[in-house]
Design a protein around this motif. Structure first.
Motif, PDB file in Angstrom:
ATOM      1  N   GLU A 152       0.834  -1.196   0.000  1.00  0.00           N
ATOM      2  CA  GLU A 152       0.000   0.000   0.000  1.00  0.00           C
ATOM      3  C   GLU A 152       0.871   1.250   0.000  1.00  0.00           C
ATOM      4  O   GLU A 152       0.607   2.212  -0.740  1.00  0.00           O
ATOM      5  CB  GLU A 152      -0.927  -0.004   1.210  1.00  0.00           C
ATOM      6  CG  GLU A 152      -1.840   1.223   1.257  1.00  0.00           C
ATOM      7  CD  GLU A 152      -2.657   1.292   2.538  1.00  0.00           C
ATOM      8  OE1 GLU A 152      -3.816   1.730   2.485  1.00  0.00           O
ATOM      9  OE2 GLU A 152      -2.127   0.905   3.610  1.00  0.00           O
ATOM     10  N   LYS A 162       0.849   4.035  -2.972  1.00  0.00           N
ATOM     11  CA  LYS A 162       0.484   5.433  -2.710  1.00  0.00           C
ATOM     12  C   LYS A 162       1.531   6.382  -3.263  1.00  0.00           C
ATOM     13  O   LYS A 162       1.198   7.424  -3.855  1.00  0.00           O
ATOM     14  CB  LYS A 162       0.319   5.656  -1.202  1.00  0.00           C
ATOM     15  CG  LYS A 162      -0.984   5.161  -0.627  1.00  0.00           C
ATOM     16  CD  LYS A 162      -1.031   5.325   0.879  1.00  0.00           C
ATOM     17  CE  LYS A 162      -0.941   6.787   1.303  1.00  0.00           C
ATOM     18  NZ  LYS A 162      -1.070   6.921   2.774  1.00  0.00           N
ATOM     19  N   LEU A 195       1.024   6.575  -7.060  1.00  0.00           N
ATOM     20  CA  LEU A 195      -0.232   7.191  -7.488  1.00  0.00           C
ATOM     21  C   LEU A 195      -0.297   8.678  -7.177  1.00  0.00           C
ATOM     22  O   LEU A 195      -0.861   9.457  -7.952  1.00  0.00           O
ATOM     23  CB  LEU A 195      -1.411   6.474  -6.827  1.00  0.00           C
ATOM     24  CG  LEU A 195      -1.592   4.993  -7.186  1.00  0.00           C
ATOM     25  CD1 LEU A 195      -2.779   4.407  -6.435  1.00  0.00           C
ATOM     26  CD2 LEU A 195      -1.763   4.809  -8.687  1.00  0.00           C
ATOM     27  N   TYR A 218      -5.746   9.512  -2.391  1.00  0.00           N
ATOM     28  CA  TYR A 218      -5.852   8.122  -1.943  1.00  0.00           C
ATOM     29  C   TYR A 218      -6.663   8.065  -0.658  1.00  0.00           C
ATOM     30  O   TYR A 218      -6.493   8.887   0.236  1.00  0.00           O
ATOM     31  CB  TYR A 218      -4.460   7.532  -1.703  1.00  0.00           C
ATOM     32  CG  TYR A 218      -4.508   6.082  -1.268  1.00  0.00           C
ATOM     33  CD1 TYR A 218      -4.720   5.077  -2.196  1.00  0.00           C
ATOM     34  CD2 TYR A 218      -4.368   5.726   0.067  1.00  0.00           C
ATOM     35  CE1 TYR A 218      -4.789   3.744  -1.819  1.00  0.00           C
ATOM     36  CE2 TYR A 218      -4.429   4.390   0.465  1.00  0.00           C
ATOM     37  CZ  TYR A 218      -4.641   3.407  -0.490  1.00  0.00           C
ATOM     38  OH  TYR A 218      -4.710   2.088  -0.097  1.00  0.00           O
ATOM     39  N   SER A 267      -7.772   5.465   2.393  1.00  0.00           N
ATOM     40  CA  SER A 267      -7.565   4.192   3.072  1.00  0.00           C
ATOM     41  C   SER A 267      -8.876   3.659   3.616  1.00  0.00           C
ATOM     42  O   SER A 267      -9.674   4.406   4.187  1.00  0.00           O
ATOM     43  CB  SER A 267      -6.574   4.368   4.221  1.00  0.00           C
ATOM     44  OG  SER A 267      -6.575   3.233   5.061  1.00  0.00           O
ATOM     45  N   PHE A 269      -7.846   4.790  -4.864  1.00  0.00           N
ATOM     46  CA  PHE A 269      -7.361   6.069  -5.378  1.00  0.00           C
ATOM     47  C   PHE A 269      -8.342   6.586  -6.414  1.00  0.00           C
ATOM     48  O   PHE A 269      -8.797   5.837  -7.279  1.00  0.00           O
ATOM     49  CB  PHE A 269      -5.985   5.890  -6.027  1.00  0.00           C
ATOM     50  CG  PHE A 269      -5.490   7.105  -6.770  1.00  0.00           C
ATOM     51  CD1 PHE A 269      -4.788   8.097  -6.106  1.00  0.00           C
ATOM     52  CD2 PHE A 269      -5.742   7.256  -8.135  1.00  0.00           C
ATOM     53  CE1 PHE A 269      -4.334   9.226  -6.794  1.00  0.00           C
ATOM     54  CE2 PHE A 269      -5.295   8.373  -8.826  1.00  0.00           C
ATOM     55  CZ  PHE A 269      -4.591   9.362  -8.154  1.00  0.00           C
TER      56      PHE A 269
END
Length: 361
Positions: A141, A145, A148, A159, A161, A203
């Motif tokens: 993850e 991130k 992205l 993003y 979570s 995202f």
């Protein structure tokens, strides 16, 4: 082995899965003690299929190396499911994006509700859900991130979570077809939902026309989507994202002849699923609707996805073939099939109107 006994027990005669068909006693004995370099075993691959005897396929893959270690059974499952004689998937080819042969499939906006294309991607240095740990999901993850959040232009976004997202926010995203569900017994038995929701997230670009699912079935699902039928715009956006990610230091799992590797052997090669949510009440009411779409290499899903029904004649139609052709040709095949479905729907609609006019006369 308890799992194996479930599969071959005489009481499991209703089981028609590809796993049962291809995992012969000889293959089981040969493979049962093998272990991949990630620590995956045959049991990790077949657990879901042994616990859910009604399933069609019955085997997932524990990690990228599993496609090699357990090839004796997985290769035959792949050939059977994808209806191919050999595993010779071509190298990736997104086509000439500056001169695409397709654009908006429904300029009137009457039939196509939305268009969506997605691909799956998995890091080549991590296992798949059956053997992933919480720490590994969190590490993936964090890596994702970082990639992205460096997107620019119309791909730039934020993003979110799942660990910090409220239940209300999650349900809203699910209802709007933005986010994955967590209700599937097949996936649950394959450890998809372990350590939920740690390491999972989504995202969005700022326009919500591009999104990435993180640590659902595959490590990443890249999705381009928008209202209406502009297939060209949706495809170009996805291709830009793919090229941007693969231009970073990220390495995705691939195997010669199989293309991109994913958790599920039904989704290999291009891993690409191009679909439209389409209103076809007349065509879908025909008794040969399923066969009609099958002949066009189209897969039918209901309004709410896999194993659901259509609502008011609205169905999800997508390319069924993902292995043995390029990304561009997979989208082209879907485009041709959808255009034929639209033509047929309009013919049936016109015929019904003529009948109604005759009755009035």
């Amino acid at each position: 082995m308890d799992l194996w006994e479930c599969l071959v027990n005489p009481s499991s005669e209703e089981c028609k899965s590809l796993l049962k068909k291809h995992l012969t006693p000889e293959r089981f004995e040969k493979l049962k003690e093998r272990e991949t370099k990630y620590g995956g075993t045959l049991a990790d691959c077949i657990r879901s299929g042994c616990k859910n005897l009604y399933c069609e396929v019955g085997i997932f893959t524990c990690d990228p190396h599993g496609y090699t270690i357990f090839a004796d059974v997985i290769d035959d499952v792949i050939k059977d499911y994808h209806k191919v004689d050999k595993l010779d998937h071509p190298e990736p080819d997104l086509g000439d994006l500056e001169n695409l042969t397709f654009g908006n499939l429904d300029p009137s906006g009457k039939y196509i509700v939305s268009t969506r294309i997605r691909v799956g991607r998995n890091y080549d240095n991590y296992g798949f859900p059956p053997i992933l740990t919480k720490d590994q999901r969190l590490a993936m993850e964090a890596t994702t991130k970082e990639v992205l959040l460096n997107f620019t232009g119309d791909l730039a976004g934020t993003y979110h979570s799942l660990e910090t997202m409220s239940q209300e926010e999650q349900q809203d995203l699910i209802q709007n077809h933005y986010m994955f569900r967590v209700e599937d017994s097949l996936l649950g038995a394959a450890s998809i939902f372990n350590d939920w929701p740690s390491g999972r997230g989504i995202f969005f670009n700022n326009d919500k026309t591009f999104l990435v699912w993180v640590n659902e079935e595959d490590h990443l699902r890249l999705i381009s989507m928008q209202k209406g039928g502009d297939l060209g715009a949706v495809y170009k956006r996805l291709c830009t994202a793919i090229k941007t990610i693969e231009g970073s230091d990220v390495q995705f799992a691939k195997r010669k002849g199989l293309g991109y590797l994913t958790f599920c052997p039904t989704n290999l090669g291009t891993t690409l699923r191009a679909s439209v949510l389409i209103k076809i009440p007349h065509l879908s009411a025909q008794p040969d609707f399923g066969k009609f779409c099958e002949n066009l290499h189209l897969q039918i899903r209901g309004f709410h996805g896999t194993r659901t029904k259509g609502v008011d004649g609205i169905y999800d139609l997508s390319n069924k073939r993902r292995l043995g052709l390029t990304e561009f040709h997979a989208v082209e095949e879907m485009r041709r099939g959808v255009e034929i479905c639209l033509t047929r729907e309009k013919e049936l609609e016109a015929a019904q109107k003529r009948k109604a006019q005759k009755r009035k006369a």
